[in-house]
Write an enzyme that holds these catalytic residues in place. Structure first.
Site, mmCIF file in Angstrom:
data_model
loop_
_atom_site.group_PDB
_atom_site.id
_atom_site.type_symbol
_atom_site.label_atom_id
_atom_site.label_comp_id
_atom_site.label_asym_id
_atom_site.label_seq_id
_atom_site.Cartn_x
_atom_site.Cartn_y
_atom_site.Cartn_z
ATOM 1 N N THR A 126 0.803 -1.222 0.000
ATOM 2 C CA THR A 126 0.000 0.000 0.000
ATOM 3 C C THR A 126 0.839 1.277 0.000
ATOM 4 O OG1 THR A 126 -0.117 -0.068 2.411
ATOM 5 C CG2 THR A 126 -1.922 -1.117 1.190
ATOM 6 N N CYS A 127 2.156 1.134 -0.019
ATOM 7 C CA CYS A 127 3.069 2.277 0.044
ATOM 8 C C CYS A 127 3.372 2.772 -1.379
ATOM 9 C CB CYS A 127 4.348 1.852 0.744
ATOM 10 S SG CYS A 127 5.685 3.060 0.705
ATOM 11 N N ASP A 128 3.075 4.045 -1.648
ATOM 12 C CA ASP A 128 3.323 4.619 -2.972
ATOM 13 C C ASP A 128 4.795 4.537 -3.370
ATOM 14 O OD1 ASP A 128 0.660 5.230 -3.338
ATOM 15 O OD2 ASP A 128 0.869 7.303 -2.648
#
Length: 109
Positions: free
Chosen positions: A8-10
């Site tokens: 979920t980390c850009d």
């Protein structure tokens, strides 16, 4: 090559996209879903020290002072999302984050 991050980390997604053409068989470990062994976290902490802890994260802001004062490796075992991401292990080399320096060292500028 092993890539430790969060799906979920850009920043992790950008890094994976950049690494894929150069390292098509790199292994991705989601620190939340897959977990990270204590020995690996200890090795990361030995290499990066306090920089490994993301003190700007929402997880960190939600911790009380007593919890924040725990041993850093123990804190990462309990809250793996506190780890700055990504951590990239390539042989005996380790890289923290996705800065221009890391990109250059890995040849994916």
């Amino acid at each position: 090559m092993i890539f430790f991050g969060l799906k979920t980390c850009d920043t992790c997604r950008k890094a994976q996209k950049s690494l894929a053409p150069h390292f098509p068989d790199f292994k991705v470990i989601d620190v939340r879903a897959d977990g990270v062994e204590r020995s690996q976290l200890a090795a990361f902490y030995d290499r990066f020290g306090a920089d490994l802890i993301n003190r700007r994260s929402t997880t960190w802001r939600g911790l009380d002072e007593a919890t924040r004062a725990k041993d850093p490796v123990e804190l990462l075992v309990e809250h793996p999302t506190l780890m700055k991401r990504p951590v990239i292990v390539d042989g005996d080399q380790m890289y923290l984050g996705w800065s221009k320096d890391v990109q250059s060292a890995l040849g994916v500028e």
